[in-house]
Scaffold this active site. Structure first.
Site, PDB file in Angstrom:
ATOM      1  N   GLN A 125       0.687  -1.100   0.063  1.00  0.00           N
ATOM      2  CA  GLN A 125       0.017  -0.063   0.135  1.00  0.00           C
ATOM      3  C   GLN A 125       0.930   1.122   0.128  1.00  0.00           C
ATOM      4  O   GLN A 125       0.535   2.168   0.540  1.00  0.00           O
ATOM      5  CB  GLN A 125      -0.844  -0.117   1.279  1.00  0.00           C
ATOM      6  CG  GLN A 125      -1.981  -1.139   1.007  1.00  0.00           C
ATOM      7  CD  GLN A 125      -3.252  -0.864   1.739  1.00  0.00           C
ATOM      8  OE1 GLN A 125      -3.207  -0.290   2.909  1.00  0.00           O
ATOM      9  NE2 GLN A 125      -4.390  -1.335   1.236  1.00  0.00           N
ATOM     10  N   LYS A 174       3.646   6.145   8.763  1.00  0.00           N
ATOM     11  CA  LYS A 174       3.265   5.394  10.113  1.00  0.00           C
ATOM     12  C   LYS A 174       4.068   5.659  11.343  1.00  0.00           C
ATOM     13  O   LYS A 174       3.693   5.944  12.414  1.00  0.00           O
ATOM     14  CB  LYS A 174       3.093   3.997   9.573  1.00  0.00           C
ATOM     15  CG  LYS A 174       2.649   3.231  10.769  1.00  0.00           C
ATOM     16  CD  LYS A 174       2.518   1.542  10.481  1.00  0.00           C
ATOM     17  CE  LYS A 174       1.817   0.878  11.483  1.00  0.00           C
ATOM     18  NZ  LYS A 174       1.961  -0.605  11.129  1.00  0.00           N
ATOM     19  N   MET A 481     -25.198  14.748 -22.017  1.00  0.00           N
ATOM     20  CA  MET A 481     -24.572  16.007 -22.502  1.00  0.00           C
ATOM     21  C   MET A 481     -23.432  15.311 -23.794  1.00  0.00           C
ATOM     22  O   MET A 481     -23.522  16.030 -24.867  1.00  0.00           O
ATOM     23  CB  MET A 481     -23.629  16.653 -21.662  1.00  0.00           C
ATOM     24  CG  MET A 481     -22.959  17.933 -22.155  1.00  0.00           C
ATOM     25  SD  MET A 481     -24.259  19.306 -22.650  1.00  0.00           S
ATOM     26  CE  MET A 481     -24.527  20.073 -21.175  1.00  0.00           C
TER      27      MET A 481
END
Lengths: 586, 172
Positions: A125, A174, A481
């Site tokens: 991560q 961390k 659109m």
């Protein structure tokens, strides 16, 4: 929130980075935090668990958290605060950060990061979010030392909320959150490399006043900077003193009450016919907190070509970027306008306003009323029922343009939409954020069927918090659109713009949200009234509208007011005759 | 851009800026040029008399409007302390090149004479090469390189421009 003694007591104490982080938010007066936990930020979430000062809103996706923070900020004027984890948590937040950057919304986004010694190692991560967000943040930081944490957070809030506002990201490894330091939150901060100019140059302001005082056909062109600067009162004072008409950008809507005779509504690609013609015909254009975006100007060389241009903006780089300004004024628009308003004289604009009134009468915003349901009717009715006393959050595309056109905007900070980036899926989470920040006005989310499905998961957040949000889905079965462009410019080849949807009523009910479907114009008013009367919680209404409706007027991209396409609905006077008349004058 | 960018209006500019010496600052500036599509002819970065401050010298080109935007965009970066466009001032600028030239016993003297004319230095010598250190304006460094080319340049390392404003403007 003013710091209480209880808060002050934490100053000088030894605490972990996670505790320092949370204390900093308390010191900043943050009352709402939008976020999503994950591995590296568990430490922060552990501290939040016992804290009552800050309400943490668990969204169902990090994109939802950033849009919610945007909506909160737009509605309240306070910075939006986001906390997400590293890696995918951070990358999911990216679209909201880019959106806030484009629309100058003050956000402070905190991302978790892997421990400093693993940074660069392709750890689990891990992503270089500081690198990724460098071009879409006003500034960003990676905090490597817990002793720098408090000062960095102070700087982040300061940078996000001053000058031209924007998102600031702070990346928190961390181990920094676990390390201990003495908590000292600076009361003020100054950065030698960042000193936004807030006071306009008085000589320039005098020059602007001279130009205005000679104007025969003045026009105010007002953008989102007026809302950011809380300068609606000053804009109103200027327009009223000059008797000058006023047109607003998408983000300027709400800066001036549209019920007023001087208001021309929105300008630009889907602006009113008369606002665009007024821009073309005015002799002094006073641009206030606007940036001459391509959706406003069309072909820049032709934009307001008959006018001297005064441009007031806090961002020097916005001035003369697209259209050269004759009188540039760098400064906070509120402060500049206060000075300018003293120096200008009331103008005789009777002839000019009469001409404009003629245009308004001949080319009003209009739509077909043939018994079938159209979005314009829904929004028109919403405006009528609320009398403009609502916060309306729109998505992107046709429903957004119809909302901008047909709702009669009255108050600043009530119009919320994704303008610059044009992020589909913005409206639901942003409306949630607005509803968390404001309870004084009803909050209505208006989304198309396409955009709604992009962040549909946030219905769970709405339900969990029992937010009194009114969700209106304009369902035409198309990405409308794009379909409109395909109709006009791509020979009606509707490649991949037909979109199916789930049964939105059943979906809402599955989340425990009451819902209703409307297919006839006759049921619109009663249903809107019912939804607004349901003040204790959310309600969803799906409006099934005609599939192939177009947004008019339209100036095709990069073209001029001469190419404006007005609604094909009958006019009182032939379009062509009228155009010849005004161009003979110009 | 509103005005059409014709070549006649495009001019080279030397921009000198001081920035906070933070990691990522160079990246921010290089990224800005890339994202906005501005040209960089050269970019140098180095320390200043203050450890916390770096100086960058950027040589870029564009018409007046583009240069104005570049200046404003550079100034807008939070880490930027000061930006100056030196182009219309008098300023001192230097570039440095290290040129490794092939030589033979017969050509060696000729190369050394050229070096002397340009007041460059020979900083390395081997049986088959000479390495010349040339310092000066861009034009001078170009000239040295052009004179050495016929002998065969084996390797070339060249810095970007560094520049500083002259204290007395308008005096020789």
């Amino acid at each position: 929130m003013t710091p209480t003694k209880a808060q002050d007591n934490h100053q000088g104490k030894l605490m972990t980075g996670a505790e320092i982080f949370v204390r900093c938010l308390v010191e900043e007066g943050v009352d709402t935090l939008f976020g999503y936990p994950g591995g590296v930020v568990i430490g922060i979430y552990d501290v939040l668990h016992d804290l009552t000062h800050i309400k943490h809103i668990l969204t169902r996706h990090e994109q939802g958290a950033t849009h919610a923070a945007e909506g909160y900020s737009k509605a309240t004027g306070r910075p939006g605060v986001v906390l997400v984890t590293s890696g995918p948590g951070a990358t999911n937040a990216v679209t909201g950060i880019a959106d806030a950057y484009m629309d100058s919304i003050p956000l402070v986004v905190f991302t978790g990061q892997v421990v400093t010694k693993l940074i660069g190692n392709d750890a689990f991560q891990e992503v270089d979010i500081v690198g990724i967000t460098r071009p879409i943040t006003k500034h960003n930081y990676l905090v490597k030392d817990v002793n720098e944490l408090a000062r960095t957070i102070k700087a982040a809030f300061y940078i996000a909320t001053t000058g031209r506002p924007g998102p600031v990201l702070v990346d928190l490894p961390k181990d920094v959150l676990a390390a201990k330091a003495v908590f000292e939150y600076p009361k003020t901060i100054s950065l030698r490399s960042y000193n936004p100019v807030v006071d306009g140059n008085i000589r320039q302001i005098k020059k602007a006043a001279e130009l205005i005082n000679e104007a025969k056909r003045p026009l105010l062109y007002v953008g989102g900077g007026v809302i950011s600067s809380n300068a609606s009162a000053e804009v109103r004072a200027l327009a009223d003193k000059l008797h000058a008409p006023i047109t607003t950008t998408l983000h300027g809507l709400g800066a001036y009450p549209e019920q007023s005779k001087l208001s021309l509504g929105m300008l630009g690609m889907h602006g009113t016919w008369y606002s665009n013609v007024a821009v073309d015909q005015c002799d002094v254009l006073i641009a206030i907190g606007a940036r001459f975006d391509d959706r406003v100007t069309g072909k820049v060389e032709e934009f307001a070509k008959n006018a001297k241009k005064i441009h007031i903006d806090i961002d020097p780089s916005a001035i003369s970027k697209n259209v050269p300004a004759d009188v540039p004024i760098v400064g906070d628009v509120k402060r500049v306008l206060k000075q300018l308003n003293e120096l200008v004289k009331p103008l005789d604009t009777k002839e000019w306003l009469k001409t404009i009134d003629g245009w308004k009468a001949e080319h009003p915003l209009r739509y077909k009323q043939d018994g079938s349901l159209r979005a314009q009717h829904v929004i028109d009715k919403l405006g009528e029922i609320t009398d403009g006393d609502a916060i309306v959050v729109s998505d992107v595309g046709q429903s957004q343009m119809w909302t901008a056109q047909f709702f009669k905007w009255k108050h600043p900070r009530t119009q919320i939409t994704s303008g610059g980036l044009g992020t589909m899926g913005f409206s639901l989470p942003a409306a949630m954020g607005a509803a968390f920040g404001r309870r004084d006005l009803p909050v209505v989310c208006i989304s198309g069927d396409g955009g709604f499905q992009m962040n549909i998961q946030e219905l769970a957040t709405v339900a969990q918090n029992n937010l009194p949000l009114k969700i209106f889905i304009i369902n035409n079965g198309y990405l409308g659109m794009v379909r409109q462009w395909q109709e006009f410019f791509w020979k009606k080849r509707y490649s991949h713009t037909q979109i199916t949807s789930p049964d939105f009523v059943k979906v809402a009910e599955a989340y425990g949200i009451p819902a209703q479907r409307v297919s006839s114009p006759a049921d619109v008013e009663a249903t809107i009234r019912k939804a607004l009367a349901h003040k204790d919680g959310p309600m969803l209404v799906e409006f099934v509208v005609v599939p192939e409706e177009n947004v008019f007027p339209m100036i095709p991209a990069g073209q001029t007011v001469n190419e404006i396409m007005d609604s094909p609905e009958p006019l009182k006077q032939s379009h062509a005759t009228h155009k010849t008349m005004i161009h003979a004058k110009g | 851009m509103a005005s059409s960018t014709t070549n006649e209006h495009v001019k080279q500019h030397t921009i000198s800026m001081t920035v906070e010496n933070h990691f990522g600052t160079l990246n921010r500036i290089a990224g800005l040029f890339a994202a906005k599509g501005y040209n960089i002819d050269s970019l140098t970065v180095g320390p200043t008399e203050d450890d916390a401050v770096s100086r960058m010298t950027i040589v870029t080109r564009g018409d007046d409007q583009i240069i104005e935007q570049i200046m404003k965009q550079l100034h807008k970066l939070i880490d930027t302390i000061k930006v100056v466009d030196l182009t219309d001032d008098t300023f001192v600028d230097r570039e440095l090149a290290l040129v490794k030239v092939q030589c033979t016993p017969t050509s060696r003297m000729e190369i050394m004479q050229i070096s002397e004319i340009f007041r460059t230095k020979v900083v390395d010598v081997s049986p088959k090469t000479l390495t010349i250190e040339a310092t000066g304006s861009q034009l001078k460094v170009d000239a040295v390189i052009n004179m050495l080319k016929p002998f065969g340049i084996k390797e070339l390392a060249r810095t970007g421009r560094v520049a500083i404003k002259r204290e007395f403007q308008g005096e020789a």
